[in-house]
Design a protein around this motif. Structure first.
Motif, PDB file in Angstrom:
ATOM      1  N   PRO A 137      -5.319  -4.880  10.559  1.00 55.89           N
ATOM      2  CA  PRO A 137      -4.537  -3.956   9.721  1.00 55.89           C
ATOM      3  C   PRO A 137      -5.343  -3.478   8.522  1.00 55.89           C
ATOM      4  CG  PRO A 137      -3.832  -6.208   9.318  1.00 55.89           C
ATOM      5  CD  PRO A 137      -4.844  -6.270  10.428  1.00 55.89           C
ATOM      6  N   ILE A 138      -5.320  -2.181   8.290  1.00 50.86           N
ATOM      7  CA  ILE A 138      -5.993  -1.596   7.138  1.00 50.86           C
ATOM      8  C   ILE A 138      -4.998  -1.512   5.984  1.00 50.86           C
ATOM      9  CG2 ILE A 138      -5.461   0.805   7.728  1.00 50.86           C
ATOM     10  CD1 ILE A 138      -8.283   1.509   6.807  1.00 50.86           C
ATOM     11  N   LEU A 139      -5.446  -1.775   4.763  1.00 45.85           N
ATOM     12  CA  LEU A 139      -4.573  -1.782   3.598  1.00 45.85           C
ATOM     13  C   LEU A 139      -4.414  -0.367   3.058  1.00 45.85           C
ATOM     14  CD1 LEU A 139      -5.948  -4.919   1.710  1.00 45.85           C
ATOM     15  CD2 LEU A 139      -4.075  -4.805   3.361  1.00 45.85           C
ATOM     16  N   TRP A 140      -3.163   0.015   2.763  1.00 43.94           N
ATOM     17  CA  TRP A 140      -2.892   1.337   2.223  1.00 43.94           C
ATOM     18  C   TRP A 140      -1.702   1.282   1.275  1.00 43.94           C
ATOM     19  CZ3 TRP A 140       1.812   3.856   3.037  1.00 43.94           C
ATOM     20  CH2 TRP A 140       2.633   3.292   4.019  1.00 43.94           C
ATOM     21  N   ALA A 141      -1.591   2.292   0.423  1.00 44.56           N
ATOM     22  CA  ALA A 141      -0.477   2.390  -0.524  1.00 44.56           C
ATOM     23  C   ALA A 141       0.027   3.834  -0.544  1.00 44.56           C
ATOM     24  CB  ALA A 141      -0.914   1.959  -1.919  1.00 44.56           C
ATOM     25  N   PRO A 142       1.336   4.053  -0.663  1.00 44.33           N
ATOM     26  CA  PRO A 142       1.868   5.425  -0.687  1.00 44.33           C
ATOM     27  C   PRO A 142       1.547   6.122  -2.003  1.00 44.33           C
ATOM     28  CG  PRO A 142       3.637   3.850  -1.078  1.00 44.33           C
ATOM     29  CD  PRO A 142       2.403   3.033  -0.764  1.00 44.33           C
ATOM     30  N   VAL A 143       1.212   7.411  -1.919  1.00 48.65           N
ATOM     31  CA  VAL A 143       0.947   8.222  -3.101  1.00 48.65           C
ATOM     32  C   VAL A 143       2.042   9.260  -3.298  1.00 48.65           C
ATOM     33  CG1 VAL A 143      -0.683   9.805  -4.214  1.00 48.65           C
ATOM     34  CG2 VAL A 143      -1.527   7.886  -2.854  1.00 48.65           C
ATOM     35  N   PHE A 144       2.324  10.049  -2.257  1.00 45.16           N
ATOM     36  CA  PHE A 144       3.393  11.045  -2.361  1.00 45.16           C
ATOM     37  C   PHE A 144       3.939  11.339  -0.971  1.00 45.16           C
ATOM     38  CE2 PHE A 144      -0.428  13.613  -1.731  1.00 45.16           C
ATOM     39  CZ  PHE A 144      -0.019  14.516  -0.766  1.00 45.16           C
ATOM     40  N   GLU A 145       5.108  11.962  -0.967  1.00 47.51           N
ATOM     41  CA  GLU A 145       5.724  12.453   0.264  1.00 47.51           C
ATOM     42  C   GLU A 145       6.215  13.875   0.041  1.00 47.51           C
ATOM     43  OE1 GLU A 145       8.364   9.628   2.660  1.00 47.51           O
ATOM     44  OE2 GLU A 145       8.426   8.751   0.663  1.00 47.51           O
ATOM     45  N   ILE A 146       6.198  14.663   1.086  1.00 47.85           N
ATOM     46  CA  ILE A 146       6.852  15.969   1.095  1.00 47.85           C
ATOM     47  C   ILE A 146       7.803  15.953   2.279  1.00 47.85           C
ATOM     48  CG2 ILE A 146       6.572  18.449   1.305  1.00 47.85           C
ATOM     49  CD1 ILE A 146       3.818  18.140   0.075  1.00 47.85           C
TER      50      ILE A 146
END
Length: 592
Positions: A137-146
């Motif tokens: 699993p690669i680590l990621w974090a949410p920044v924005f959504e449209i």
């Protein structure tokens, strides 16, 4: 009555109307969406034919962003496939890789489809996991959504986390063109509307249209930062537990599991719809609006706000408060800036330099309300090699051109890997290998075709080379005569070299900012793996082609940063700032 030798329009219409829906949907593959819309204006019968769901499903397929089976799932959240097509055409230019110069380890945001949405995901600088780059699993974090609302109109949500709590900041999304290369986070003046807009116009209470709109870029960096912080603090809303579910569908590992996840995705979107009234995006009354902030809130103490908001108001206008967060001003609200390149009101930058910044009061007084806005613009930026030169004072993300592999440019695209041989999973004696993401692109120079490997992410604890550096440059027209140093791979199988090229790899130079280079060779193996070897040191960087969307779908979500920093980090840093905040990596990952 038709005249001989002429085309009877009625017979042509009858021909179209006699076609089955499936056949006309196939014909519509040769039409653009605007052509289908033009066809619907001819007559009532053609309007009904052009409004067929199968036709617009075909148009959605032709956009090429979302697979057909996912489009069918999306349809449950909108009014029609035409609404989906409208949304896809709006957000298509956003899909891809966006970067920022800071921190130097890399600031990589990948925008990918979600559920009736697109999601900006930041890839965290990290070491290679025990399962390898493709299986782990690669680590990621949410920044924005449209998110697309019921009729396909886009709505912007900025993610952020403060004091252990997750927030979403609601804002507007500016329409974009196909060539946009910069995403700007701004505060935009808006007219104040009380009740119905038409009634307000008749009553003369609409904002003064004679006021000249002041571009957000005309403010000083300090004022822009304060205004963004103030706005996000007032429009943010706590994410309820029921909306903490997945932001996009994971890999389809089974029908039953996927259907359960689809329920979570639909439920999360419904909650956001209720929170921000996606089906009624027009703000009618500023007094009960969650997403608009009036300038009076910045000019006077609003008794309805908390003490914290009142203090923020004082800090914003008077420059008082903590020196660790805000710079004090000696001349009140006047900001006379140095020569900075600011983005004006148009979608492209003409390169002019403003001699002074406008005052905060002038910006706030230009309209009746202000709103958080994500603005996609086309800006003329210079570049060195494949890396754009980014202004230091913009709250922005910059799009990296991603070349698709072709017969003449087979290595173009995104690659990831580590230093050391053999490639793949970490060993027991070296459990942590820094994961590098490189963007390989081609460039013509003096009649030679060069392959440039631009570093866009580095998983070390402290940066080795500047963000955007060329890790190696090879001449595709010049084969290498150097032998490969090893005879077998990790599984003791013999090495089969397919191609090799001569080039130069990055090395220490004149300080950190100006690295040097040393000779080396690029090798391609039969299984598609690449390896660049520095000739003198025999250091080896092995690379594998990556599909970021697939990696993120089986990745691990981690907490994000405070809203403004989460979008764009302007502070110069040479370490991993995404793990340096108190809220980062202190809680378990969100439900997947």
């Amino acid at each position: 009555m038709s005249v001989p030798g002429t085309i009877d329009s009625n017979s042509n219409s009858s021909l179209f109307l006699s076609l089955p829906d499936d056949v006309f949907a196939m014909v519509s593959r040769f039409l653009l969406p605007r052509d289908v819309c033009s066809l619907s204006l001819c007559c009532r019968s053609l309007y009904a034919l052009a409004a067929c769901e199968k036709v617009w499903l075909t148009q959605c397929d032709m956009v090429g962003i979302v697979p057909h089976k996912d489009l069918v799932d999306w349809r449950t959240g909108v009014s029609s496939y035409k609404a989906i097509c409208r949304f896809l055409l709006n957000i298509k230019p956003l899909i891809g890789i966006w970067v920022h110069q800071n921190p130097e380890l890399g600031n990589l945001v990948y925008v990918m489809p979600g559920f009736v949405s697109v999601v900006g995901c930041r890839i965290i600088p990290q070491e290679l996991g025990p399962m390898g780059i493709h299986d782990g699993p690669i680590l990621w974090a949410p920044v924005f959504e449209i998110i697309g609302d019921f009729d396909g109109s886009p709505t912007f949500f900025l993610h952020g986390r403060e004091k252990g709590l997750d927030y979403i900041c609601h804002g507007s999304f500016k329409s974009i063109n196909k060539s946009c290369n910069v995403l700007l986070l701004e505060v935009e003046p808006r007219e104040k509307c009380i009740g119905n807009r038409e009634n307000s116009r008749l009553q003369g209470v609409v904002g003064n249209n004679n006021k000249a709109m002041v571009p957000f870029g005309r403010l000083s960096l300090s004022d822009r930062k304060k205004l963004l912080e103030f706005t996000t603090r007032h429009v943010r809303q706590l994410v309820p537990n029921m909306a903490m579910g997945p932001l996009f569908p994971r890999l389809r590992d089974g029908y039953e599991n996927f259907q359960k996840e689809l329920v979570l995705l639909r439920g999360r979107r419904e909650i956001l719809s209720q929170m921000y009234r996606l089906d009624h995006s027009q703000v009618h009354n500023i007094e009960n609006s969650e997403e608009a902030v009036g300038p009076k809130q910045l000019e006077q103490d609003d008794r309805r706000k908390s003490i914290e908001c009142s203090r923020a108001l004082t800090i914003l206008l008077d420059g008082e408060g903590s020196d660790t967060q805000y710079n004090k001003r000696k001349n009140g609200v006047k900001f006379w800036g140095s020569l900075k390149q600011m983005l004006g009101g148009s979608s492209s930058n003409n390169g002019r330099h403003e001699k002074k910044h406008v005052r905060l009061e002038e910006f706030l007084g230009s309209n009746d309300t202000i709103m958080l806005t994500l603005k996609a613009s086309t800006v003329k930026l210079s570049a060195y090699r494949a890396w754009p030169n980014m202004p230091e004072s913009w709250f922005a993300l910059y799009k990296m051109p991603l070349q698709d592999p072709t017969e003449d440019q087979v290595y173009a695209g995104l690659w990831g890997g580590t230093f050391g041989w053999p490639p793949g999973k970490p060993s027991e004696d070296k459990p942590g290998k820094a994961l590098f993401f490189l963007l390989l692109s081609y460039e013509e120079s003096h009649g030679q075709q060069l392959l440039i490997a631009t570093k866009i992410l580095e998983g070390t604890h402290y940066v080795l080379h500047p963000n955007g550096s060329a890790m190696f440059i090879v001449n595709i027209n010049e084969p290498s005569s150097e032998p490969f140093p090893w005879n077998s791979d990790a599984d003791s199988y013999p090495i089969n070299i397919k191609h090799s090229f001569t080039g130069e790899g990055i090395a220490n130079g004149y300080g950190f900012r100006y690295p040097g280079s040393k000779p080396g060779s690029l090798f391609e193996f039969q299984d598609g793996v690449l390896a660049f070897i520095w000739k003198d040191s025999r250091s080896v960087l092995t690379l594998q082609r990556l599909n970021l969307q697939q990696l993120l779908k089986k990745g691990e979500r981690v907490p994000c940063l405070p809203p403004i920093t989460n979008f764009s980090c302007l502070t110069k840093s040479y370490s991993n700032v995404f793990t340096g905040f108190p809220d980062a990596y202190t809680s378990s990952s969100s439900p997947r």
